[in-house]
Design a protein around this motif. Structure first.
Motif, PDB file in Angstrom:
ATOM      1  N   GLY A 127     -79.919  52.530  32.384  1.00  0.00           N
ATOM      2  CA  GLY A 127     -80.678  51.952  31.275  1.00  0.00           C
ATOM      3  C   GLY A 127     -82.148  52.335  31.324  1.00  0.00           C
ATOM      4  O   GLY A 127     -82.762  52.639  30.297  1.00  0.00           O
ATOM      5  N   ARG A 128     -82.728  52.349  32.520  1.00  0.00           N
ATOM      6  CA  ARG A 128     -84.131  52.759  32.672  1.00  0.00           C
ATOM      7  C   ARG A 128     -84.304  54.233  32.306  1.00  0.00           C
ATOM      8  O   ARG A 128     -85.249  54.603  31.606  1.00  0.00           O
ATOM      9  N   LEU A 129     -83.392  55.085  32.776  1.00  0.00           N
ATOM     10  CA  LEU A 129     -83.471  56.513  32.452  1.00  0.00           C
ATOM     11  C   LEU A 129     -83.312  56.740  30.954  1.00  0.00           C
ATOM     12  O   LEU A 129     -84.058  57.524  30.351  1.00  0.00           O
ATOM     13  N   ALA A 130     -82.368  56.047  30.342  1.00  0.00           N
ATOM     14  CA  ALA A 130     -82.164  56.182  28.907  1.00  0.00           C
ATOM     15  C   ALA A 130     -83.394  55.740  28.129  1.00  0.00           C
ATOM     16  O   ALA A 130     -83.796  56.374  27.140  1.00  0.00           O
ATOM     17  N   ASP A 131     -84.031  54.659  28.579  1.00  0.00           N
ATOM     18  CA  ASP A 131     -85.215  54.149  27.891  1.00  0.00           C
ATOM     19  C   ASP A 131     -86.360  55.162  27.951  1.00  0.00           C
ATOM     20  O   ASP A 131     -86.994  55.456  26.926  1.00  0.00           O
ATOM     21  N   GLU A 132     -86.618  55.688  29.128  1.00  0.00           N
ATOM     22  CA  GLU A 132     -87.726  56.636  29.268  1.00  0.00           C
ATOM     23  C   GLU A 132     -87.427  57.942  28.527  1.00  0.00           C
ATOM     24  O   GLU A 132     -88.328  58.554  27.938  1.00  0.00           O
ATOM     25  N   THR A 133     -86.174  58.366  28.557  1.00  0.00           N
ATOM     26  CA  THR A 133     -85.803  59.581  27.820  1.00  0.00           C
ATOM     27  C   THR A 133     -85.959  59.368  26.325  1.00  0.00           C
ATOM     28  O   THR A 133     -86.492  60.228  25.614  1.00  0.00           O
ATOM     29  N   ALA A 134     -85.501  58.233  25.835  1.00  0.00           N
ATOM     30  CA  ALA A 134     -85.616  57.937  24.403  1.00  0.00           C
ATOM     31  C   ALA A 134     -87.078  57.925  23.958  1.00  0.00           C
ATOM     32  O   ALA A 134     -87.416  58.462  22.891  1.00  0.00           O
ATOM     33  N   LYS A 135     -87.941  57.339  24.750  1.00  0.00           N
ATOM     34  CA  LYS A 135     -89.368  57.301  24.389  1.00  0.00           C
ATOM     35  C   LYS A 135     -89.953  58.709  24.327  1.00  0.00           C
ATOM     36  O   LYS A 135     -90.712  59.040  23.404  1.00  0.00           O
ATOM     37  N   ALA A 136     -89.588  59.562  25.282  1.00  0.00           N
ATOM     38  CA  ALA A 136     -90.100  60.932  25.289  1.00  0.00           C
ATOM     39  C   ALA A 136     -89.583  61.711  24.082  1.00  0.00           C
ATOM     40  O   ALA A 136     -90.336  62.453  23.434  1.00  0.00           O
ATOM     41  N   LEU A 137     -88.308  61.541  23.752  1.00  0.00           N
ATOM     42  CA  LEU A 137     -87.730  62.285  22.628  1.00  0.00           C
ATOM     43  C   LEU A 137     -88.315  61.838  21.300  1.00  0.00           C
ATOM     44  O   LEU A 137     -88.498  62.650  20.386  1.00  0.00           O
ATOM     45  N   ARG A 138     -88.615  60.553  21.171  1.00  0.00           N
ATOM     46  CA  ARG A 138     -89.224  60.076  19.922  1.00  0.00           C
ATOM     47  C   ARG A 138     -90.608  60.669  19.717  1.00  0.00           C
ATOM     48  O   ARG A 138     -91.040  60.872  18.583  1.00  0.00           O
ATOM     49  N   ALA A 139     -91.301  60.956  20.810  1.00  0.00           N
ATOM     50  CA  ALA A 139     -92.613  61.598  20.682  1.00  0.00           C
ATOM     51  C   ALA A 139     -92.477  63.001  20.097  1.00  0.00           C
ATOM     52  O   ALA A 139     -93.361  63.475  19.378  1.00  0.00           O
ATOM     53  N   LEU A 140     -91.339  63.647  20.383  1.00  0.00           N
ATOM     54  CA  LEU A 140     -91.087  64.982  19.856  1.00  0.00           C
ATOM     55  C   LEU A 140     -90.461  64.946  18.469  1.00  0.00           C
ATOM     56  O   LEU A 140     -90.757  65.779  17.621  1.00  0.00           O
ATOM     57  N   THR A 141     -89.563  63.995  18.249  1.00  0.00           N
ATOM     58  CA  THR A 141     -88.809  63.884  16.991  1.00  0.00           C
ATOM     59  C   THR A 141     -88.828  62.422  16.568  1.00  0.00           C
ATOM     60  O   THR A 141     -87.923  61.647  16.907  1.00  0.00           O
ATOM     61  N   PRO A 142     -89.866  62.001  15.829  1.00  0.00           N
ATOM     62  CA  PRO A 142     -90.023  60.575  15.502  1.00  0.00           C
ATOM     63  C   PRO A 142     -88.821  59.955  14.788  1.00  0.00           C
ATOM     64  O   PRO A 142     -88.557  58.760  14.952  1.00  0.00           O
ATOM     65  N   ALA A 181     -85.721  60.614  15.293  1.00  0.00           N
ATOM     66  CA  ALA A 181     -84.506  60.767  16.092  1.00  0.00           C
ATOM     67  C   ALA A 181     -83.736  59.454  16.182  1.00  0.00           C
ATOM     68  O   ALA A 181     -84.324  58.369  16.222  1.00  0.00           O
ATOM     69  N   GLU A 182     -82.413  59.562  16.214  1.00  0.00           N
ATOM     70  CA  GLU A 182     -81.524  58.424  16.435  1.00  0.00           C
ATOM     71  C   GLU A 182     -80.943  58.562  17.838  1.00  0.00           C
ATOM     72  O   GLU A 182     -80.295  59.556  18.155  1.00  0.00           O
ATOM     73  N   MET A 183     -81.158  57.552  18.648  1.00  0.00           N
ATOM     74  CA  MET A 183     -80.766  57.588  20.048  1.00  0.00           C
ATOM     75  C   MET A 183     -79.466  56.817  20.260  1.00  0.00           C
ATOM     76  O   MET A 183     -79.343  55.661  19.842  1.00  0.00           O
ATOM     77  N   ILE A 184     -78.523  57.472  20.928  1.00  0.00           N
ATOM     78  CA  ILE A 184     -77.212  56.875  21.200  1.00  0.00           C
ATOM     79  C   ILE A 184     -77.074  56.708  22.704  1.00  0.00           C
ATOM     80  O   ILE A 184     -77.013  57.687  23.450  1.00  0.00           O
ATOM     81  N   VAL A 185     -77.056  55.472  23.162  1.00  0.00           N
ATOM     82  CA  VAL A 185     -76.996  55.181  24.587  1.00  0.00           C
ATOM     83  C   VAL A 185     -75.539  54.951  24.989  1.00  0.00           C
ATOM     84  O   VAL A 185     -74.724  54.497  24.180  1.00  0.00           O
ATOM     85  N   CYS A 186     -75.198  55.275  26.235  1.00  0.00           N
ATOM     86  CA  CYS A 186     -73.817  55.166  26.705  1.00  0.00           C
ATOM     87  C   CYS A 186     -73.398  53.715  26.883  1.00  0.00           C
ATOM     88  O   CYS A 186     -74.013  52.976  27.664  1.00  0.00           O
ATOM     89  N   GLY A 187     -72.332  53.325  26.211  1.00  0.00           N
ATOM     90  CA  GLY A 187     -71.659  52.082  26.514  1.00  0.00           C
ATOM     91  C   GLY A 187     -70.533  52.347  27.499  1.00  0.00           C
ATOM     92  O   GLY A 187     -70.515  53.369  28.196  1.00  0.00           O
ATOM     93  N   SER A 188     -69.576  51.460  27.564  1.00  0.00           N
ATOM     94  CA  SER A 188     -68.466  51.613  28.503  1.00  0.00           C
ATOM     95  C   SER A 188     -67.563  52.776  28.102  1.00  0.00           C
ATOM     96  O   SER A 188     -67.365  53.053  26.916  1.00  0.00           O
ATOM     97  N   VAL A 232     -77.488  47.639  30.376  1.00  0.00           N
ATOM     98  CA  VAL A 232     -78.113  48.849  29.818  1.00  0.00           C
ATOM     99  C   VAL A 232     -79.042  48.485  28.666  1.00  0.00           C
ATOM    100  O   VAL A 232     -80.203  48.921  28.611  1.00  0.00           O
ATOM    101  N   LEU A 233     -78.555  47.664  27.746  1.00  0.00           N
ATOM    102  CA  LEU A 233     -79.369  47.322  26.575  1.00  0.00           C
ATOM    103  C   LEU A 233     -80.585  46.485  26.953  1.00  0.00           C
ATOM    104  O   LEU A 233     -81.629  46.566  26.295  1.00  0.00           O
ATOM    105  N   GLU A 234     -80.484  45.682  27.988  1.00  0.00           N
ATOM    106  CA  GLU A 234     -81.656  44.922  28.417  1.00  0.00           C
ATOM    107  C   GLU A 234     -82.788  45.841  28.878  1.00  0.00           C
ATOM    108  O   GLU A 234     -83.960  45.454  28.834  1.00  0.00           O
ATOM    109  N   GLU A 235     -82.442  47.054  29.285  1.00  0.00           N
ATOM    110  CA  GLU A 235     -83.461  48.015  29.712  1.00  0.00           C
ATOM    111  C   GLU A 235     -84.010  48.855  28.564  1.00  0.00           C
ATOM    112  O   GLU A 235     -85.150  49.311  28.622  1.00  0.00           O
ATOM    113  N   CYS A 236     -83.217  49.092  27.516  1.00  0.00           N
ATOM    114  CA  CYS A 236     -83.625  50.104  26.534  1.00  0.00           C
ATOM    115  C   CYS A 236     -83.466  49.678  25.078  1.00  0.00           C
ATOM    116  O   CYS A 236     -83.647  50.509  24.181  1.00  0.00           O
ATOM    117  N   TYR A 237     -83.164  48.410  24.806  1.00  0.00           N
ATOM    118  CA  TYR A 237     -82.780  47.994  23.460  1.00  0.00           C
ATOM    119  C   TYR A 237     -83.761  48.465  22.388  1.00  0.00           C
ATOM    120  O   TYR A 237     -83.366  49.008  21.358  1.00  0.00           O
TER     121      TYR A 237
END
Length: 501
Positions: A188-203, A205-212, A227-232
């Protein structure tokens, strides 16, 4: 057996996102090589892509496609698939124990997707790699020019950026089988930081995080919560995966797994609502059901086979022969996605060609449409618009996975222009259903088209020598009587009924 239903124009579920009818294709088995791509085939175009397969793909009008994996992506180096083909390395694919030649990479696949009229949904390797690799990839894909990665793309003959907006933040990282498997909080932490970086490049962007990976995982549904508590606040979708089988040949229990899927979606919807409330978040997160299909006919045998083979190149793997029973199930499952379209905005049939797929293609041979192609095509073509609530009163049955399963599985959509489409499946093994469906708020409807699949043996399949053994035919015996749709639905039958003013 009598069954009544009520549909009213004023009672809608949601506006269906067209991407509910998306697809998935992975560098796995023969999905890419000798699936969509086979230079030297009589049907190959100038780029090596099979035109016979492309015709079937185009007829589906697929809105988006997830690529390149899947388990494959969790150890994939995207740089291996760009630049001159003769310079590309051959790698060992750890996910499927095979050789990857990298003759098809991002730029080749983008050409194919553009020709097919399909938007790309790209998956990032957050297994063996991470944020830096993801940032570089997005810059290569989406930045216009003037930087290292964007200018590298331009040097590869692609002047304009691809403007990809859908990004999958890894694949099935809850699974111990996954290269780079992670714990929920860590991911969740990795997904959150990655999503923030990608939004800086592609505002946009739609981010799809892994569920089960499925609803039988021991970490489900805590995985989604953690996971969602880290990156919601920085993601838009959470992915769900589920595959279905009928190894026991219990047809009614097989059909009942559609109800089980509804509970899965409902449970994750509740987790989403819980985390949103806990974080006092303003944004909404929806569900991307980006892997679903029937998968059991060759699963056990092929699982034993691929774990011991000696790194072959594009081997035949999980090439399911779908039967009529599978087609009825797929029709029911698509109905469930329509009924849950307030939650499920994107869904991807897995996969598109050869590997657990609606389209099959022999190497140096013909291509054909499997039985499941047809309900998928009808849903994609006519399942767009407003999903309408359907109240059903009729006979039900109990099975191992669900109770009170209605024999009539039905979904309804108000399409653009006032057309109403009804998808109806009679799941009863032996009895005809006498349908009486009241349609309110429309006025002056008539049956414009009725297509059906009925009368086939449950185990009947299509194949290279009998590609049209199981196909839709023109339906009869269903008509409007004032504001009521009446007719008889044969046992084990699928119906696509279009009503127009």
């Amino acid at each position: 057996m009598q069954v009544s239903a009520v549909i009213h124009r004023g009672f809608a579920i949601a506006e269906i996102d067209d991407r509910l009818y998306s697809a998935f294709i992975e560098h796995m088995g023969r999905a890419i090589y000798s699936g969509i791509y086979e230079p030297g085939h009589p049907e190959a175009d100038a780029n090596g892509f099979r035109r016979d397969v492309m015709r079937f793909v185009k007829d589906l009008q697929i809105p988006a496609i997830r690529y390149p994996g899947g388990n494959f992506v969790s150890a994939y180096r995207w740089e291996d698939g760009i630049g001159p083909k003769e310079d590309r390395p051959v790698r060992l694919d750890l996910a499927w124990r095979s050789k990857e030649t990298n003759q098809v990479g991002l730029n080749e696949f983008a050409v194919w997707a553009k020709d097919a009229g399909i938007e790309m949904m790209l998956a990032l390797n957050l297994g063996s790699r991470g944020l830096e690799d993801a940032r570089n990839y997005v810059e290569y894909v989406n930045h216009p020019s003037g930087t290292f990665w964007s200018d590298l793309r331009r040097s590869h003959g692609v002047a304009d950026p691809y403007a990809v907006t859908m990004w999958c933040l890894g694949n099935e990282l809850d699974g111990p089988w996954q290269i780079g498997h992670k714990e929920a909080k860590e991911y969740g932490r990795l997904a959150d930081e990655t999503a923030k970086a990608l939004r800086a490049l592609t505002p946009k962007a739609e981010m799809i995080v892994c569920g089960s990976s499925n609803d039988e995982m021991p970490t489900y549904p805590d995985w989604e919560r953690e996971v969602l508590e880290e990156c919601y606040e920085n993601v838009d979708y959470i992915s769900l995966h589920k595959y279905f089988g009928n190894s026991s040949h219990d047809t009614l229990n097989f059909f009942g797994k559609v109800e089980e899927t509804g509970r899965y979606i409902q449970a994750i919807g509740g987790v989403i609502d819980f985390v949103k409330a806990k974080k006092r978040a303003k944004n909404d997160v929806h569900i991307c059901f980006d892997e679903w299909n029937v998968w059991y006919h060759k699963r056990e045998d092929d699982s034993r086979r691929w774990r011991s083979w000696d790194w072959p190149e594009a081997p035949d793997l999980l090439e399911e022969d779908y039967n009529f029973e599978d087609a009825l199930f797929v029709g029911c499952l698509l109905n469930e996605f329509i009924r849950r379209s307030d939650r499920v905005r994107i869904a991807c049939i897995a996969q598109l060609v050869n590997v657990i797929a609606p389209i099959r293609a022999e190497k140096n041979g013909p291509a054909w449409r499997q039985t499941i192609y047809w309900p998928y095509q009808f849903a994609s073509l006519y399942g767009r618009g407003r999903a309408l609530r359907v109240a059903v009163d009729g006979p039900t049955y109990d099975c191992q996975v669900a109770h009170d399963v209605p024999y009539l599985d039905v979904a309804a959509i108000e399409n653009a222009g006032g057309t109403v489409t009804i998808f109806a499946i009679n799941r009863h093994l032996t009895e005809t259903l006498d349908l009486d469906c009241h349609l309110g708020g429309f006025g002056g409807l008539r049956v414009a088209e009725h297509r059906t699949m009925a009368g086939y043996g449950l185990r009947e399949t299509n194949g290279p020598t009998a590609p049209d053994a199981v196909v839709p035919t023109t339906g009869t015996g269903v008509a409007m009587d004032g504001d009521r749709l009446r007719g008889k639905l044969a046992p084990l039958s699928y119906h696509m009924i279009r009503l127009s003013v």
